[in-house]
Design a protein around this motif. Structure first.
Motif, PDB file in Angstrom:
ATOM      1  N   ALA A 129       0.833  -1.201   0.000  1.00 48.45           N
ATOM      2  CA  ALA A 129       0.000   0.000   0.000  1.00 48.45           C
ATOM      3  C   ALA A 129       0.866   1.249   0.000  1.00 48.45           C
ATOM      4  CB  ALA A 129      -0.909  -0.004   1.224  1.00 48.45           C
ATOM      5  N   PHE A 130       0.301   2.347  -0.472  1.00 48.49           N
ATOM      6  CA  PHE A 130       1.024   3.615  -0.539  1.00 48.49           C
ATOM      7  C   PHE A 130       0.155   4.708   0.067  1.00 48.49           C
ATOM      8  CE2 PHE A 130       1.920   7.665  -2.666  1.00 48.49           C
ATOM      9  CZ  PHE A 130       3.297   7.763  -2.499  1.00 48.49           C
ATOM     10  N   VAL A 131       0.688   5.375   1.076  1.00 45.10           N
ATOM     11  CA  VAL A 131      -0.021   6.493   1.710  1.00 45.10           C
ATOM     12  C   VAL A 131       0.882   7.719   1.655  1.00 45.10           C
ATOM     13  CG1 VAL A 131      -0.887   7.435   3.885  1.00 45.10           C
ATOM     14  CG2 VAL A 131      -1.470   5.098   3.225  1.00 45.10           C
ATOM     15  N   GLU A 132       0.330   8.813   1.180  1.00 40.05           N
ATOM     16  CA  GLU A 132       1.106  10.054   1.053  1.00 40.05           C
ATOM     17  C   GLU A 132       0.610  11.094   2.046  1.00 40.05           C
ATOM     18  OE1 GLU A 132       2.326  13.451  -2.288  1.00 40.05           O
ATOM     19  OE2 GLU A 132       1.035  11.760  -2.847  1.00 40.05           O
ATOM     20  N   ARG A 133       1.547  11.740   2.714  1.00 39.88           N
ATOM     21  CA  ARG A 133       1.239  12.834   3.614  1.00 39.88           C
ATOM     22  C   ARG A 133       2.228  13.971   3.361  1.00 39.88           C
ATOM     23  NH1 ARG A 133      -2.530  10.026   4.308  1.00 39.88           N
ATOM     24  NH2 ARG A 133      -3.520   9.297   6.230  1.00 39.88           N
ATOM     25  N   GLY A 134       1.810  15.193   3.657  1.00 34.94           N
ATOM     26  CA  GLY A 134       2.719  16.322   3.596  1.00 34.94           C
ATOM     27  C   GLY A 134       3.290  16.548   4.984  1.00 34.94           C
ATOM     28  N   GLY A 135       4.506  17.052   5.065  1.00 36.29           N
ATOM     29  CA  GLY A 135       5.096  17.304   6.375  1.00 36.29           C
ATOM     30  C   GLY A 135       4.232  18.206   7.219  1.00 36.29           C
ATOM     31  N   MET A 136       3.562  19.153   6.584  1.00 37.58           N
ATOM     32  CA  MET A 136       2.693  20.083   7.305  1.00 37.58           C
ATOM     33  C   MET A 136       1.494  19.362   7.923  1.00 37.58           C
ATOM     34  SD  MET A 136       1.224  23.721   5.878  1.00 37.58           S
ATOM     35  CE  MET A 136       2.904  24.230   5.474  1.00 37.58           C
ATOM     36  N   ASP A 137       1.050  18.262   7.271  1.00 29.66           N
ATOM     37  CA  ASP A 137      -0.095  17.498   7.790  1.00 29.66           C
ATOM     38  C   ASP A 137       0.243  16.798   9.103  1.00 29.66           C
ATOM     39  OD1 ASP A 137      -1.441  18.143   5.426  1.00 29.66           O
ATOM     40  OD2 ASP A 137      -0.701  16.345   4.408  1.00 29.66           O
ATOM     41  N   LEU A 138       1.531  16.595   9.352  1.00 32.80           N
ATOM     42  CA  LEU A 138       1.967  15.827  10.532  1.00 32.80           C
ATOM     43  C   LEU A 138       2.655  16.705  11.564  1.00 32.80           C
ATOM     44  CD1 LEU A 138       3.440  12.744   8.613  1.00 32.80           C
ATOM     45  CD2 LEU A 138       1.099  13.075   9.443  1.00 32.80           C
ATOM     46  N   ALA A 146      -2.014  12.270  14.365  1.00 35.67           N
ATOM     47  CA  ALA A 146      -1.916  12.278  12.902  1.00 35.67           C
ATOM     48  C   ALA A 146      -0.816  11.340  12.418  1.00 35.67           C
ATOM     49  CB  ALA A 146      -1.651  13.697  12.400  1.00 35.67           C
ATOM     50  N   ILE A 147       0.332  11.354  13.093  1.00 36.57           N
ATOM     51  CA  ILE A 147       1.452  10.495  12.710  1.00 36.57           C
ATOM     52  C   ILE A 147       1.119   9.029  12.970  1.00 36.57           C
ATOM     53  CG2 ILE A 147       3.835   9.864  13.272  1.00 36.57           C
ATOM     54  CD1 ILE A 147       4.303  12.884  13.850  1.00 36.57           C
ATOM     55  N   ARG A 148       0.549   8.753  14.127  1.00 30.28           N
ATOM     56  CA  ARG A 148       0.215   7.360  14.453  1.00 30.28           C
ATOM     57  C   ARG A 148      -0.875   6.809  13.531  1.00 30.28           C
ATOM     58  NH1 ARG A 148       0.867   8.126  21.013  1.00 30.28           N
ATOM     59  NH2 ARG A 148       3.144   7.869  21.008  1.00 30.28           N
ATOM     60  N   GLU A 149      -1.820   7.649  13.165  1.00 29.28           N
ATOM     61  CA  GLU A 149      -2.869   7.225  12.235  1.00 29.28           C
ATOM     62  C   GLU A 149      -2.280   6.939  10.854  1.00 29.28           C
ATOM     63  OE1 GLU A 149      -5.852  10.257  12.256  1.00 29.28           O
ATOM     64  OE2 GLU A 149      -6.487   9.809  14.305  1.00 29.28           O
ATOM     65  N   ALA A 150      -1.299   7.742  10.440  1.00 26.94           N
ATOM     66  CA  ALA A 150      -0.654   7.537   9.140  1.00 26.94           C
ATOM     67  C   ALA A 150       0.068   6.189   9.117  1.00 26.94           C
ATOM     68  CB  ALA A 150       0.330   8.674   8.848  1.00 26.94           C
ATOM     69  N   PHE A 151       0.753   5.853  10.201  1.00 26.89           N
ATOM     70  CA  PHE A 151       1.456   4.574  10.276  1.00 26.89           C
ATOM     71  C   PHE A 151       0.465   3.415  10.313  1.00 26.89           C
ATOM     72  CE2 PHE A 151       5.224   7.000  11.150  1.00 26.89           C
ATOM     73  CZ  PHE A 151       6.277   6.166  10.809  1.00 26.89           C
ATOM     74  N   GLY A 156       2.181  -2.381   6.547  1.00 24.90           N
ATOM     75  CA  GLY A 156       2.429  -3.324   5.464  1.00 24.90           C
ATOM     76  C   GLY A 156       2.802  -2.663   4.159  1.00 24.90           C
ATOM     77  N   GLY A 157       3.032  -1.330   4.184  1.00 24.33           N
ATOM     78  CA  GLY A 157       3.342  -0.626   2.947  1.00 24.33           C
ATOM     79  C   GLY A 157       4.311   0.528   3.145  1.00 24.33           C
ATOM     80  N   VAL A 158       4.201   1.514   2.257  1.00 22.25           N
ATOM     81  CA  VAL A 158       5.122   2.652   2.237  1.00 22.25           C
ATOM     82  C   VAL A 158       4.395   3.935   2.632  1.00 22.25           C
ATOM     83  CG1 VAL A 158       6.532   4.122   0.741  1.00 22.25           C
ATOM     84  CG2 VAL A 158       6.656   1.644   0.516  1.00 22.25           C
ATOM     85  N   LEU A 159       4.986   4.655   3.592  1.00 20.37           N
ATOM     86  CA  LEU A 159       4.480   5.968   3.995  1.00 20.37           C
ATOM     87  C   LEU A 159       5.389   7.028   3.395  1.00 20.37           C
ATOM     88  CD1 LEU A 159       2.711   7.931   5.605  1.00 20.37           C
ATOM     89  CD2 LEU A 159       4.141   7.472   7.608  1.00 20.37           C
ATOM     90  N   PHE A 160       4.850   7.818   2.489  1.00 20.75           N
ATOM     91  CA  PHE A 160       5.613   8.843   1.780  1.00 20.75           C
ATOM     92  C   PHE A 160       5.275  10.205   2.371  1.00 20.75           C
ATOM     93  CE2 PHE A 160       6.008  11.870  -1.822  1.00 20.75           C
ATOM     94  CZ  PHE A 160       7.322  11.641  -2.188  1.00 20.75           C
ATOM     95  N   ILE A 161       6.285  10.885   2.926  1.00 23.02           N
ATOM     96  CA  ILE A 161       6.070  12.202   3.542  1.00 23.02           C
ATOM     97  C   ILE A 161       6.785  13.250   2.699  1.00 23.02           C
ATOM     98  CG2 ILE A 161       6.282  13.607   5.620  1.00 23.02           C
ATOM     99  CD1 ILE A 161       6.379  11.030   7.247  1.00 23.02           C
ATOM    100  N   ASP A 162       6.027  14.002   1.918  1.00 20.20           N
ATOM    101  CA  ASP A 162       6.606  15.020   1.043  1.00 20.20           C
ATOM    102  C   ASP A 162       6.862  16.294   1.835  1.00 20.20           C
ATOM    103  OD1 ASP A 162       7.608  16.003  -1.301  1.00 20.20           O
ATOM    104  OD2 ASP A 162       5.666  16.530  -2.151  1.00 20.20           O
ATOM    105  N   LEU A 177      10.058   9.385  14.793  1.00 16.36           N
ATOM    106  CA  LEU A 177      11.185   8.473  15.032  1.00 16.36           C
ATOM    107  C   LEU A 177      10.743   7.237  15.816  1.00 16.36           C
ATOM    108  CD1 LEU A 177      13.976  11.070  15.872  1.00 16.36           C
ATOM    109  CD2 LEU A 177      13.875   9.594  13.861  1.00 16.36           C
ATOM    110  N   GLN A 178       9.887   7.439  16.807  1.00 16.39           N
ATOM    111  CA  GLN A 178       9.390   6.312  17.607  1.00 16.39           C
ATOM    112  C   GLN A 178       8.642   5.318  16.731  1.00 16.39           C
ATOM    113  OE1 GLN A 178       7.026   8.284  20.589  1.00 16.39           O
ATOM    114  NE2 GLN A 178       8.781   8.653  21.959  1.00 16.39           N
ATOM    115  N   GLU A 179       7.755   5.855  15.872  1.00 17.04           N
ATOM    116  CA  GLU A 179       6.964   4.987  14.997  1.00 17.04           C
ATOM    117  C   GLU A 179       7.828   4.312  13.937  1.00 17.04           C
ATOM    118  OE1 GLU A 179       3.664   4.166  15.329  1.00 17.04           O
ATOM    119  OE2 GLU A 179       3.933   5.197  17.233  1.00 17.04           O
ATOM    120  N   MET A 180       8.830   5.038  13.436  1.00 18.69           N
ATOM    121  CA  MET A 180       9.738   4.452  12.449  1.00 18.69           C
ATOM    122  C   MET A 180      10.484   3.257  13.028  1.00 18.69           C
ATOM    123  SD  MET A 180      11.237   7.904  10.636  1.00 18.69           S
ATOM    124  CE  MET A 180      12.402   7.083   9.557  1.00 18.69           C
TER     125      MET A 180
END
Length: 322
Positions: A129-138, A146-151, A156-162, A177-180
């Motif tokens: 799966a692919f989920v995209e977020r902007g740095g401002m969104d987090l 917001a960060i925990r919901e994104a993870f 099982g996929g890729v979290l892309f933070i532009d 960092l904790q979630e990573m």
């Protein structure tokens, strides 16, 4: 006819019902007949005859260094997993988090989406799966949830933070960092943005360097690559283009690519959109007897838009004549 006498539906109620209607019909009338559970897997299934994500990446114009680095990262992960098999669960594999650095329009998002598909194809991650977020969104108020919901959405996929450097608060970076670390075997995080700004962002917390082992540079496209991209876009739209139009586009790409943040592939797409509008305007001025299928679908030299005025000023500043 009112469903409930005296009840008034707001615009929000109507929009929400519309958005949910298609999925409801699919689940009730089609999937139910096959006893299929409507889930994320259904959306991710790929036609066996479709070109794989890995092939799509390798078929992309340019990006030679990017493709080579991704190949090395995939190979390193395969070897790491083999070590873990032989040494047991006590062996801790390294993470695959990475940074995509480069100017706008250099295909960072496109490659990230394809990489998500590759992770599933190669057995690196489960869903692809692919989920995209902007740095401002987090960032800011509510950043923790917001960060925990994104993870969670990306498990099982890729979290892309532009534009990851828009995450300015220490709290946001700490939680990231904790979630990573906690989800490093289930989620691959890709942080993206301008190279220089990403370098400054990495200095904000030492944990970023230790948890992100890979940095991939996305170079600007060459004039020839931009021309090939332009021709490919035209072909995908079902249009034709004259040799003189291609020569004019090549000339423009050669001039503008020396400007900072000129847009790369985005500039090529915008040029095509403007060329289509110019073609339409030209056709509207023609006699009906002159309009053939060929005329309707052929971009000529006169349809190629001029270099924008602001860009011309910048070209002159760096010493190139227009």
């Amino acid at each position: 006819m009112a469903l409930f006498p005296g009840h008034k539906f707001s615009q929000t109620d109507v929009l929400r019902a519309y958005e949910q209607f298609e999925a409801w019909c699919l689940n009730k009338n089609i999937l139910k007949a096959y006893d299929y559970n409507f889930s994320e897997d259904f959306l991710l299934d790929r036609d066996e005859n479709e070109v794989s994500a890995y092939e799509k990446l390798n078929n992309m114009i340019g990006l030679k260094i990017v493709k080579e680095q991704i190949d090395k990262i995939i190979t390193a992960d395969i070897v790491e997993k083999e070590r873990k098999k032989r040494k047991g669960n006590d062996y801790h594999t390294s993470s695959m988090h990475m940074i995509f650095g480069g100017n706008p329009g250099s295909a960072k998002t496109t490659v990230a989406k394809l990489f998500a598909g590759i992770t599933k194809e190669k057995g690196i991650l489960k869903s692809g799966a692919f989920v995209e977020r902007g740095g401002m969104d987090l960032d800011g108020i509510g950043c923790v949830s917001a960060i925990r919901e994104a993870f969670l959405a990306e498990r099982g996929g890729v979290l892309f933070i532009d534009e990851a450097y828009a995450m300015k608060s220490d709290t946001a970076i700490t939680v990231l960092l904790q979630e990573m670390e906690n989800q490093r075997e289930n989620v691959i995080v890709i942080l993206a943005g301008y190279n220089e700004r990403m370098k400054a962002f990495m200095k904000k917390n030492e944990g970023l360097k230790s948890r992100i082992p890979y940095w991939i540079d996305f170079p600007d496209y060459t004039t020839e690559e931009l021309t090939d991209i332009f021709k490919l876009m035209i072909h995908e739209k079902g249009f034709c283009v004259t040799d003189d139009a291609i020569k004019e586009a090549h000339y423009i790409f050669e001039k503008v690519r020396n400007i900072d943040d000129f847009g790369n592939g985005r500039f090529a797409r915008k040029m095509l959109e403007e060329a289509e509008m110019n073609l339409a305007e030209r056709i509207c001025q023609m006699d009906e007897t002159e309009i053939t299928t060929e005329v309707l679908t052929t971009i000529e030299e006169s349809d190629i838009p001029e270099i924008p005025t602001e860009m011309k000023r910048q070209i002159k500043k760096i010493g190139f004549a227009c």
